[in-house]
Design a protein around this motif. Structure first.
Motif, mmCIF file in Angstrom:
data_model
loop_
_atom_site.group_PDB
_atom_site.id
_atom_site.type_symbol
_atom_site.label_atom_id
_atom_site.label_comp_id
_atom_site.label_asym_id
_atom_site.label_seq_id
_atom_site.Cartn_x
_atom_site.Cartn_y
_atom_site.Cartn_z
ATOM 1 N N ASP A 25 25.047 53.380 63.161
ATOM 2 C CA ASP A 25 25.363 54.895 62.918
ATOM 3 C C ASP A 25 24.776 54.899 61.313
ATOM 4 N N LYS A 26 23.696 55.660 61.381
ATOM 5 C CA LYS A 26 23.087 56.047 60.000
ATOM 6 C C LYS A 26 23.951 56.961 59.366
ATOM 7 N N SER A 27 24.993 57.603 59.866
ATOM 8 C CA SER A 27 25.530 58.469 58.945
ATOM 9 C C SER A 27 26.645 57.829 58.197
ATOM 10 N N LEU A 28 26.819 56.399 58.140
ATOM 11 C CA LEU A 28 27.779 55.962 57.395
ATOM 12 C C LEU A 28 27.279 55.117 56.038
ATOM 13 N N LYS A 29 28.048 55.528 55.179
ATOM 14 C CA LYS A 29 27.745 54.861 53.646
ATOM 15 C C LYS A 29 28.782 53.927 53.407
ATOM 16 N N PHE A 30 28.643 52.847 52.514
ATOM 17 C CA PHE A 30 29.749 51.907 52.170
ATOM 18 C C PHE A 30 29.644 51.583 50.618
ATOM 19 N N GLN A 31 30.979 51.383 50.264
ATOM 20 C CA GLN A 31 31.382 50.901 49.030
ATOM 21 C C GLN A 31 31.957 49.549 48.952
ATOM 22 N N ILE A 32 31.773 48.701 48.357
ATOM 23 C CA ILE A 32 32.414 47.280 48.606
ATOM 24 C C ILE A 32 32.906 46.959 47.287
ATOM 25 N N ILE A 33 34.494 46.796 47.218
ATOM 26 C CA ILE A 33 35.074 46.734 46.053
ATOM 27 C C ILE A 33 35.815 45.166 46.100
ATOM 28 N N GLY A 34 35.704 44.229 45.149
ATOM 29 C CA GLY A 34 35.975 43.043 45.067
ATOM 30 C C GLY A 34 37.491 42.883 44.368
ATOM 31 N N TYR A 35 38.391 42.094 44.760
ATOM 32 C CA TYR A 35 39.791 41.964 43.905
ATOM 33 C C TYR A 35 40.070 40.466 43.855
ATOM 34 N N SER A 36 41.105 40.224 42.986
ATOM 35 C CA SER A 36 41.566 39.368 42.693
ATOM 36 C C SER A 36 43.010 39.212 42.299
ATOM 37 N N ASP A 37 43.564 37.903 41.943
ATOM 38 C CA ASP A 37 45.211 38.024 41.603
ATOM 39 C C ASP A 37 44.936 38.031 39.978
ATOM 40 N N SER A 38 46.198 38.180 39.301
ATOM 41 C CA SER A 38 46.207 38.220 37.944
ATOM 42 C C SER A 38 46.379 36.958 37.318
ATOM 43 N N THR A 39 46.223 35.837 37.856
ATOM 44 C CA THR A 39 46.135 34.621 37.012
ATOM 45 C C THR A 39 44.695 34.363 36.542
ATOM 46 N N GLY A 40 44.895 33.414 35.414
ATOM 47 C CA GLY A 40 43.586 33.364 34.689
ATOM 48 C C GLY A 40 43.421 34.349 33.790
ATOM 49 N N ASN A 41 42.190 34.322 32.937
ATOM 50 C CA ASN A 41 41.622 35.393 32.073
ATOM 51 C C ASN A 41 40.961 36.451 32.826
ATOM 52 N N GLU A 42 40.908 37.506 32.094
ATOM 53 C CA GLU A 42 40.399 38.900 32.872
ATOM 54 C C GLU A 42 38.759 38.571 33.174
ATOM 55 N N ARG A 43 38.184 37.804 32.127
ATOM 56 C CA ARG A 43 36.663 37.570 32.461
ATOM 57 C C ARG A 43 36.374 36.985 33.750
ATOM 58 N N ASN A 44 37.461 36.061 33.971
ATOM 59 C CA ASN A 44 37.139 34.812 35.204
ATOM 60 C C ASN A 44 37.640 35.794 36.345
ATOM 61 N N ASN A 45 38.422 36.782 36.282
ATOM 62 C CA ASN A 45 38.965 37.861 37.415
ATOM 63 C C ASN A 45 37.584 38.773 37.618
ATOM 64 N N ILE A 46 36.882 39.180 36.732
ATOM 65 C CA ILE A 46 35.946 40.201 36.912
ATOM 66 C C ILE A 46 34.841 39.256 37.561
ATOM 67 N N PHE A 47 34.597 37.881 37.166
ATOM 68 C CA PHE A 47 33.778 37.139 38.132
ATOM 69 C C PHE A 47 34.036 37.070 39.278
ATOM 70 N N LEU A 48 35.005 36.641 39.676
ATOM 71 C CA LEU A 48 35.502 36.403 41.095
ATOM 72 C C LEU A 48 35.605 37.742 41.906
ATOM 73 N N ARG A 49 35.909 38.786 41.248
ATOM 74 C CA ARG A 49 36.006 39.982 41.907
ATOM 75 C C ARG A 49 34.613 40.529 42.175
#
Length: 87
Positions: A6-30
């Motif tokens: 279906d060529k009419s479909l467009k996609f956006q992919i968003i990664g999530y993480s939990d809040s453990t660890g520092n925010e820089r690590n969470n950005i890397f994981l996400r």
């Protein structure tokens, strides 16, 4: 199969993480989670992904108060836009 055909479909992919660890690590994981899901798309669907990104700072799918909710936050959301219009 529909993602590929279906060529009419467009996609956006968003990664999530939990809040453990520092925010820089969470950005890397996400970011890594989002990219890993992107690589699961076939060539046609992959060409219609317009964004592969981490979720914004401190945005989560569930609160982080329980082990189960933190596990649920280690996820990826694929947003599907139908019609191929502008985003």
């Amino acid at each position: 199969m529909r993602f590929e055909t279906d060529k009419s479909l467009k996609f956006q992919i968003i990664g999530y993480s939990d809040s453990t660890g520092n925010e820089r690590n969470n950005i890397f994981l996400r970011t890594g989670r989002a990219r890993n899901v992107f690589h699961l798309f076939g060539p046609s669907a992959g060409s219609r992904v317009f964004s592969v990104q981490p979720a914004p700072h401190y945005e989560y799918l569930q609160d982080n108060t329980t082990v189960i909710n933190r596990a649920a936050n280690r996820a990826v959301v694929v947003e599907i836009f139908v019609g191929g219009g502008t985003i």
